[in-house]
Design a protein around this motif. Structure first.
Motif, mmCIF file in Angstrom:
data_model
loop_
_atom_site.group_PDB
_atom_site.id
_atom_site.type_symbol
_atom_site.label_atom_id
_atom_site.label_comp_id
_atom_site.label_asym_id
_atom_site.label_seq_id
_atom_site.Cartn_x
_atom_site.Cartn_y
_atom_site.Cartn_z
ATOM 1 N N LEU A 5 36.906 0.717 -22.482
ATOM 2 C CA LEU A 5 36.913 0.053 -23.781
ATOM 3 C C LEU A 5 38.196 -0.757 -23.863
ATOM 4 C CD1 LEU A 5 35.606 -0.393 -26.539
ATOM 5 C CD2 LEU A 5 36.779 1.667 -27.336
ATOM 6 N N HIS A 6 38.045 -2.058 -24.126
ATOM 7 C CA HIS A 6 39.185 -2.968 -24.211
ATOM 8 C C HIS A 6 39.331 -3.472 -25.644
ATOM 9 C CE1 HIS A 6 39.714 -3.826 -19.788
ATOM 10 N NE2 HIS A 6 38.567 -3.148 -19.809
ATOM 11 N N ARG A 7 40.567 -3.644 -26.059
ATOM 12 C CA ARG A 7 40.858 -4.267 -27.347
ATOM 13 C C ARG A 7 42.107 -5.118 -27.149
ATOM 14 N NH1 ARG A 7 40.958 -0.038 -31.321
ATOM 15 N NH2 ARG A 7 38.699 -0.163 -31.266
ATOM 16 N N ASP A 8 42.035 -6.378 -27.556
ATOM 17 C CA ASP A 8 43.157 -7.317 -27.395
ATOM 18 C C ASP A 8 43.645 -7.369 -25.938
ATOM 19 O OD1 ASP A 8 43.114 -7.901 -30.146
ATOM 20 O OD2 ASP A 8 44.402 -6.172 -30.574
ATOM 21 N N ASN A 9 42.680 -7.438 -25.027
ATOM 22 C CA ASN A 9 42.953 -7.519 -23.582
ATOM 23 C C ASN A 9 43.698 -6.312 -23.022
ATOM 24 O OD1 ASN A 9 41.662 -10.020 -23.211
ATOM 25 N ND2 ASN A 9 43.468 -11.086 -23.961
ATOM 26 N N LYS A 10 43.641 -5.179 -23.718
ATOM 27 C CA LYS A 10 44.274 -3.954 -23.232
ATOM 28 C C LYS A 10 43.220 -2.852 -23.163
ATOM 29 C CE LYS A 10 48.425 -2.975 -24.883
ATOM 30 N NZ LYS A 10 49.498 -2.687 -25.856
ATOM 31 N N ASN A 46 36.932 9.621 -27.747
ATOM 32 C CA ASN A 46 36.122 10.538 -28.544
ATOM 33 C C ASN A 46 34.956 9.783 -29.183
ATOM 34 O OD1 ASN A 46 36.937 9.387 -31.055
ATOM 35 N ND2 ASN A 46 38.817 10.604 -30.994
ATOM 36 N N ASP A 47 33.991 10.539 -29.686
ATOM 37 C CA ASP A 47 32.787 9.940 -30.258
ATOM 38 C C ASP A 47 33.090 9.005 -31.422
ATOM 39 O OD1 ASP A 47 31.423 11.366 -28.375
ATOM 40 O OD2 ASP A 47 30.479 12.752 -29.791
ATOM 41 N N ASP A 48 34.085 9.344 -32.238
ATOM 42 C CA ASP A 48 34.425 8.477 -33.376
ATOM 43 C C ASP A 48 34.874 7.102 -32.911
ATOM 44 O OD1 ASP A 48 33.767 10.306 -35.337
ATOM 45 O OD2 ASP A 48 35.795 11.127 -35.483
ATOM 46 N N ALA A 49 35.623 7.047 -31.811
ATOM 47 C CA ALA A 49 36.077 5.758 -31.280
ATOM 48 C C ALA A 49 34.917 4.951 -30.709
ATOM 49 C CB ALA A 49 37.131 5.982 -30.206
ATOM 50 N N LEU A 50 33.901 5.641 -30.207
ATOM 51 C CA LEU A 50 32.789 4.956 -29.542
ATOM 52 C C LEU A 50 31.630 4.574 -30.447
ATOM 53 C CD1 LEU A 50 32.604 7.086 -26.296
ATOM 54 C CD2 LEU A 50 33.222 4.673 -26.472
ATOM 55 N N LYS A 51 31.490 5.246 -31.572
ATOM 56 C CA LYS A 51 30.272 5.070 -32.363
ATOM 57 C C LYS A 51 30.046 3.649 -32.884
ATOM 58 C CE LYS A 51 32.128 7.032 -36.617
ATOM 59 N NZ LYS A 51 32.040 8.165 -37.523
ATOM 60 N N GLU A 52 31.107 2.844 -32.966
ATOM 61 C CA GLU A 52 30.896 1.460 -33.390
ATOM 62 C C GLU A 52 30.501 0.548 -32.220
ATOM 63 O OE1 GLU A 52 34.540 -1.017 -34.388
ATOM 64 O OE2 GLU A 52 35.403 1.018 -34.414
ATOM 65 N N ALA A 56 24.037 6.024 -30.777
ATOM 66 C CA ALA A 56 24.192 7.485 -30.884
ATOM 67 C C ALA A 56 23.527 8.208 -29.717
ATOM 68 C CB ALA A 56 23.621 7.970 -32.209
ATOM 69 N N PHE A 57 22.534 7.580 -29.101
ATOM 70 C CA PHE A 57 21.843 8.138 -27.927
ATOM 71 C C PHE A 57 22.849 8.568 -26.856
ATOM 72 C CE2 PHE A 57 20.155 7.411 -23.668
ATOM 73 C CZ PHE A 57 19.002 8.191 -23.685
ATOM 74 N N PHE A 58 23.943 7.844 -26.689
ATOM 75 C CA PHE A 58 24.940 8.147 -25.665
ATOM 76 C C PHE A 58 26.003 9.133 -26.134
ATOM 77 C CE2 PHE A 58 23.364 3.919 -24.548
ATOM 78 C CZ PHE A 58 22.985 4.144 -23.236
ATOM 79 N N LEU A 59 25.944 9.545 -27.400
ATOM 80 C CA LEU A 59 26.991 10.390 -27.964
ATOM 81 C C LEU A 59 26.513 11.773 -28.385
ATOM 82 C CD1 LEU A 59 28.649 7.682 -30.254
ATOM 83 C CD2 LEU A 59 29.280 8.316 -27.901
#
Length: 92
Positions: A5-10, A46-52, A56-59
């Motif tokens: 997961l990348h945000r602002d090229n990091k 964690n799931d909270d970081a990924l849910k957006e 949900a199928f993957f979590l």
């Protein structure tokens, strides 16, 4: 599923999970239901970081997802949800 997961090229984290599921096939429509989610040791999100970002199928277990998988002339497949293609797979 494996990736970063990348945000602002990091890189803010790594995801590494195995999803066990069953499915029902009707022509090229597949209805998947997750059974178990196994998080591997390299997974740092964690799931909270990924849910957006991921369904949900993957979590979580017992979550549904529909896919359309169509064979194309080259012998590969187009995979889509709601008629929006997101993967093209070819035999190598």
């Amino acid at each position: 599923m494996v990736g970063e997961l990348h945000r602002d090229n990091k890189i803010i984290g790594t995801i590494s999970r195995n999803v066990t599921f069953h499915y029902i096939n009707n022509d090229f429509n597949y209805r998947l239901t997750s059974e178990s989610i196994n998080t591997n040791s390299m997974d740092t999100l964690n799931d909270d970081a990924l849910k957006e970002y991921v369904p949900a199928f993957f979590l979580q277990p017992n979550q549904k997802m529909s896919l359309n998988i169509k064979t194309i002339k080259s012998g590969g497949w187009i995979i889509s949800t709601n008629s929006v293609p997101f993967l093209m797979c070819n035999k190598i």
